[in-house]
Design a protein around this motif. Structure first.
Motif, mmCIF file in Angstrom:
data_model
loop_
_atom_site.group_PDB
_atom_site.id
_atom_site.type_symbol
_atom_site.label_atom_id
_atom_site.label_comp_id
_atom_site.label_asym_id
_atom_site.label_seq_id
_atom_site.Cartn_x
_atom_site.Cartn_y
_atom_site.Cartn_z
ATOM 1 N N THR A 275 0.810 -1.212 0.000
ATOM 2 C CA THR A 275 0.000 0.000 0.000
ATOM 3 C C THR A 275 0.847 1.269 0.000
ATOM 4 O O THR A 275 1.914 1.317 0.622
ATOM 5 N N ASP A 276 0.354 2.296 -0.691
ATOM 6 C CA ASP A 276 1.027 3.585 -0.652
ATOM 7 C C ASP A 276 0.234 4.635 0.128
ATOM 8 O O ASP A 276 0.700 5.748 0.326
ATOM 9 N N LEU A 277 -0.987 4.257 0.573
ATOM 10 C CA LEU A 277 -1.777 5.169 1.402
ATOM 11 C C LEU A 277 -2.688 4.357 2.320
ATOM 12 O O LEU A 277 -3.456 3.511 1.864
ATOM 13 N N LEU A 278 -2.597 4.637 3.606
ATOM 14 C CA LEU A 278 -3.446 3.978 4.609
ATOM 15 C C LEU A 278 -4.398 5.031 5.174
ATOM 16 O O LEU A 278 -3.947 6.064 5.695
ATOM 17 N N VAL A 279 -5.695 4.764 5.065
ATOM 18 C CA VAL A 279 -6.694 5.637 5.675
ATOM 19 C C VAL A 279 -7.173 4.937 6.941
ATOM 20 O O VAL A 279 -7.902 3.950 6.892
ATOM 21 N N PHE A 288 1.080 -2.973 17.627
ATOM 22 C CA PHE A 288 0.588 -4.255 17.135
ATOM 23 C C PHE A 288 -0.044 -4.114 15.752
ATOM 24 O O PHE A 288 0.172 -4.950 14.874
ATOM 25 N N THR A 289 -0.839 -3.076 15.557
ATOM 26 C CA THR A 289 -1.507 -2.871 14.271
ATOM 27 C C THR A 289 -0.500 -2.652 13.149
ATOM 28 O O THR A 289 -0.730 -3.046 12.003
ATOM 29 N N ALA A 290 0.621 -2.036 13.478
ATOM 30 C CA ALA A 290 1.673 -1.791 12.485
ATOM 31 C C ALA A 290 2.692 -2.921 12.432
ATOM 32 O O ALA A 290 3.661 -2.830 11.684
ATOM 33 N N ASP A 291 2.454 -3.999 13.204
ATOM 34 C CA ASP A 291 3.385 -5.131 13.267
ATOM 35 C C ASP A 291 4.802 -4.628 13.520
ATOM 36 O O ASP A 291 5.739 -4.894 12.761
ATOM 37 N N SER A 292 4.937 -3.904 14.626
ATOM 38 C CA SER A 292 6.230 -3.377 15.070
ATOM 39 C C SER A 292 6.859 -2.449 14.035
ATOM 40 O O SER A 292 8.080 -2.292 13.994
ATOM 41 N N GLY A 293 6.037 -1.846 13.198
ATOM 42 C CA GLY A 293 6.546 -0.935 12.181
ATOM 43 C C GLY A 293 6.916 -1.603 10.874
ATOM 44 O O GLY A 293 7.392 -0.947 9.947
ATOM 45 N N ARG A 294 6.673 -2.918 10.765
ATOM 46 C CA ARG A 294 7.070 -3.642 9.549
ATOM 47 C C ARG A 294 6.048 -3.504 8.425
ATOM 48 O O ARG A 294 6.378 -3.726 7.259
ATOM 49 N N PHE A 296 3.148 -1.449 6.045
ATOM 50 C CA PHE A 296 2.934 -0.153 5.381
ATOM 51 C C PHE A 296 4.041 0.873 5.685
ATOM 52 O O PHE A 296 3.784 2.041 5.966
ATOM 53 N N GLN A 297 5.295 0.414 5.604
ATOM 54 C CA GLN A 297 6.428 1.302 5.904
ATOM 55 C C GLN A 297 6.554 2.448 4.920
ATOM 56 O O GLN A 297 7.009 3.540 5.282
ATOM 57 N N ASN A 298 6.158 2.209 3.678
ATOM 58 C CA ASN A 298 6.333 3.220 2.648
ATOM 59 C C ASN A 298 5.048 3.978 2.337
ATOM 60 O O ASN A 298 4.986 4.724 1.359
ATOM 61 N N ALA A 299 4.035 3.769 3.155
ATOM 62 C CA ALA A 299 2.739 4.391 2.892
ATOM 63 C C ALA A 299 2.591 5.705 3.651
ATOM 64 O O ALA A 299 3.071 5.849 4.781
ATOM 65 N N LYS A 300 1.895 6.647 3.023
ATOM 66 C CA LYS A 300 1.449 7.832 3.733
ATOM 67 C C LYS A 300 0.216 7.427 4.530
ATOM 68 O O LYS A 300 -0.555 6.566 4.104
ATOM 69 N N VAL A 301 0.026 8.034 5.707
ATOM 70 C CA VAL A 301 -1.075 7.630 6.584
ATOM 71 C C VAL A 301 -1.983 8.812 6.894
ATOM 72 O O VAL A 301 -1.510 9.892 7.281
ATOM 73 N N ARG A 315 6.343 5.623 17.673
ATOM 74 C CA ARG A 315 6.340 5.806 16.225
ATOM 75 C C ARG A 315 5.429 6.962 15.843
ATOM 76 O O ARG A 315 4.425 7.228 16.514
ATOM 77 N N LYS A 316 5.757 7.644 14.753
ATOM 78 C CA LYS A 316 4.877 8.668 14.217
ATOM 79 C C LYS A 316 3.588 8.005 13.760
ATOM 80 O O LYS A 316 3.609 7.027 13.007
ATOM 81 N N ALA A 317 2.456 8.512 14.231
ATOM 82 C CA ALA A 317 1.186 7.839 13.963
ATOM 83 C C ALA A 317 0.697 8.078 12.542
ATOM 84 O O ALA A 317 0.250 7.150 11.863
ATOM 85 N N ALA A 318 0.755 9.312 12.057
ATOM 86 C CA ALA A 318 0.164 9.615 10.748
ATOM 87 C C ALA A 318 0.840 10.823 10.126
ATOM 88 O O ALA A 318 1.650 11.514 10.755
ATOM 89 N N ASP A 319 0.489 11.062 8.874
ATOM 90 C CA ASP A 319 0.999 12.235 8.152
ATOM 91 C C ASP A 319 -0.065 13.316 8.030
ATOM 92 O O ASP A 319 0.245 14.512 7.997
ATOM 93 N N ILE A 320 -1.321 12.887 7.932
ATOM 94 C CA ILE A 320 -2.453 13.812 7.821
ATOM 95 C C ILE A 320 -3.482 13.410 8.870
ATOM 96 O O ILE A 320 -3.829 12.228 8.982
#
Length: 556
Positions: A275-279, A288-294, A296-301, A315-320
């Motif tokens: 994915t390149d964008l997670l809404v 846990f939802t990010a699987d320890s950051g592994r 959607f590493q390259n997705a904007k959130v 971890r940074k939660a989101a971009d927008i």
């Protein structure tokens, strides 16, 4: 204790406290009684509140926790002072981590006694868990303490412990009192609407993305935003995912990829990596939802939430960020999307077929004779258990397998995993069974977790609860043996043998069956359906089958 009629016409403090709890809407009390709470508890049940009495204080607190989670009401538990309260520390910490509104009446040692062998400074213990502590020492404010406890529980969504010295409880209040419940003091706000500028940023991000995943958490579920999540994903040609507590929300959708995180199915994990964008809708984007950051590493959130955070678990939660109710935020975005917004190329028949594949984890393991692969055991349970029955998912290594059930609504899936503590499963199942007496409850737990509080099997029998307890029995603490083996150290300290848990259940007056073949499940289920009695299935599983979560942990 009999009221001395020649002393005072006013109620004892414990009676006034019980009346206040009742006025707060308490319907069920989960308790273990002792000097510090028994007069109060007896007064509360006299008012019509149902008393559910556990065999261990931890379990009373855990039952109330899941009761709250299943009903949406404040859970109420009670234990005596001192050792009664110290026994609840793990259950309290778990409720804090899960943000469960809970009020625990604990009593305190007598303030006039020169010595009392159960006295301890309770406040530091409670506050160390993250719960709030109220020391009730003023007769004039006694019922106000109850209001304050429920106010904090409801507005901050965390446990509160109210401690009142036992000798103070048995004094006359000394005055008449009127009580105004906490609900009358809680501000009620209109739905939060998103800032149009923030909506514009979200729409612009969607316009340039090509592989979008809409991820729904409990906020989306509670807001009734399921359909809006699907509408956005359909408009974008995207996928639909959930957090663990809301798993199953999109199982009916051909592009519902299941859980995001360490519990992700194989196909879902691949798509989340792409994915390149997670809404993210009504979810905090935890570790846990990010699987320890592994994932959607390259997705904007994009995060849509009433309480958005910039930093979550390091971890940074989101971009927008859209500071809004789930439904309002989604609607604002959908209404501003151009009708020809996206090329739906990510959605293909091949991907739909891959998503529909029931294989969560296809890793092969050597067969262990006479033992069942836990993945096959859960699939067999899934085949026989009706889809509308309540499922309770415990913690530990076995929890991954139980999370892979398909086609079950999140409203019927009960899980609290935040603190990672095992030993809660049976108590949680009792809490759900009390909350939903019209439903049949199925607990999927591990043998190590069950044995921590197996005494509550007596509570199940005494209450006549309709429970099916499915124990994935590997004869050990599963997480520990796999880590020990991976590290090349002896696992003897975590291996105990499978024994015969079905015989133990029968010893408590329940039905019990030992399962070592897959073809046993259908007949056993039919027998359970007609028996009208709680039953334990002792499912002997292979101890060499590891979860993807464990493999990622030991190989990192």
């Amino acid at each position: 204790m009999t009221r001395p009629s020649d002393i005072s016409p006013y109620p004892f403090v414990y009676e006034a406290l019980a009346s206040a709890f009742h006025a707060e809407g308490t319907n069920v009390l989960f308790a273990l009684l002792g000097d510090g709470n028994m007069h109060w508890a007896a007064s509360l049940t006299t008012l019509g509140v149902r008393g559910v009495y556990a065999r261990h204080e931890h379990c009373a607190c855990a039952m109330a926790t899941m009761y709250s989670n299943a009903t949406g009401n404040v859970g109420v538990a009670s234990v005596t002072c001192g050792p009664g309260l110290t026994q609840t520390m793990t259950a309290l910490a778990t409720a804090v981590q899960a943000r469960v509104p809970l009020v625990v009446f604990a009593g305190e040692g007598p303030i006039k006694a020169a010595f009392y062998n159960q006295s301890i400074d309770q406040a530091p213990l409670v506050t160390a868990t993250g719960a709030h502590y109220i020391a009730g020492r003023s007769l004039a404010r006694m019922t106000d303490y109850v209001r304050d406890a429920f106010f904090v529980a409801r507005t901050e969504r965390r446990p509160v412990v109210l401690g009142v010295p036992l000798d103070l409880q048995q004094q006359s209040l000394g005055a008449s009192f009127s009580y105004k419940p906490s609900a009358g003091f809680i501000p009620h706000f209109s739905k939060i609407l998103p800032n149009p500028e923030d909506v514009g940023k979200a729409v612009a991000a969607i316009a340039t993305a090509r592989k979008i995943v809409v991820l729904a958490g409990k906020g989306a579920l509670h807001a009734g935003a399921r359909a809006a999540c699907e509408e956005l994903a359909d408009a974008c040609g995207g996928m639909l995912a959930t957090t663990l507590p809301t798993r199953g929300m999109f199982d009916h959708h051909p592009f519902g990829i299941g859980i995001s995180g360490g519990y992700a199915r194989a196909a879902g994990k691949t798509l989340l990596h792409e994915t390149d964008l997670l809404v993210c809708v009504g979810a905090s984007l935890s570790y846990f939802t990010a699987d320890s950051g592994r994932l959607f590493q390259n997705a904007k959130v994009i995060q849509i939430d009433t309480r958005p955070v910039g930093l979550k678990h390091g971890r940074k939660a989101a971009d927008i960020y859209l500071h809004a109710d789930a439904g309002e935020g989604l609607r604002a975005i959908i209404d501003r999307l151009p009708s020809d917004r996206l090329d739906p190329g990510w959605r293909t028949a091949a991907i739909a077929t891959e998503i529909a594949d029931l294989t969560a984890d296809g890793t092969e393991f050597a067969t262990q004779p006479g033992l069942i692969d836990p993945r096959d055991a859960v699939a067999a349970i899934d085949m026989v258990i009706p889809k509308d029955w309540e499922i309770v998912n415990s913690s530990g290594h076995c929890a991954y397998f139980a999370a892979q059930l398909r086609g079950r609504k999140p409203e019927n899936f009960n899980v609290i995993r935040e603190f990672g503590a095992i030993g809660n499963g049976l108590s949680y199942a009792i809490g759900v069974a009390v909350a939903k007496p019209e439903k049949t409850v199925v607990l999927i737990d591990g043998d190590g977790s069950l044995m921590m509080h197996a005494q509550e099997l007596e509570t199940v029998r005494r209450l006549g609860l309709r429970l099916l307890i499915c124990v994935l029995n590997d004869g050990a603490y599963g997480s520990e043996i796999h880590k020990m083996r991976a590290d090349g150290i002896s696992d003897e300290g975590a291996v105990f043998g499978r024994g015969d848990l079905s015989a133990m259940a029968r010893g408590f007056g329940l039905r019990g069956a030992k399962i070592h073949e897959l073809d046993q499940f259908p007949a056993l289920f039919e027998a359970f359906r007609t028996a009208d009695q709680a039953e334990l299935w002792d499912i002997h599983i292979a101890d060499n089958v590891t979860t993807p979560v464990m493999r990622a942990h030991v190989h990192k």
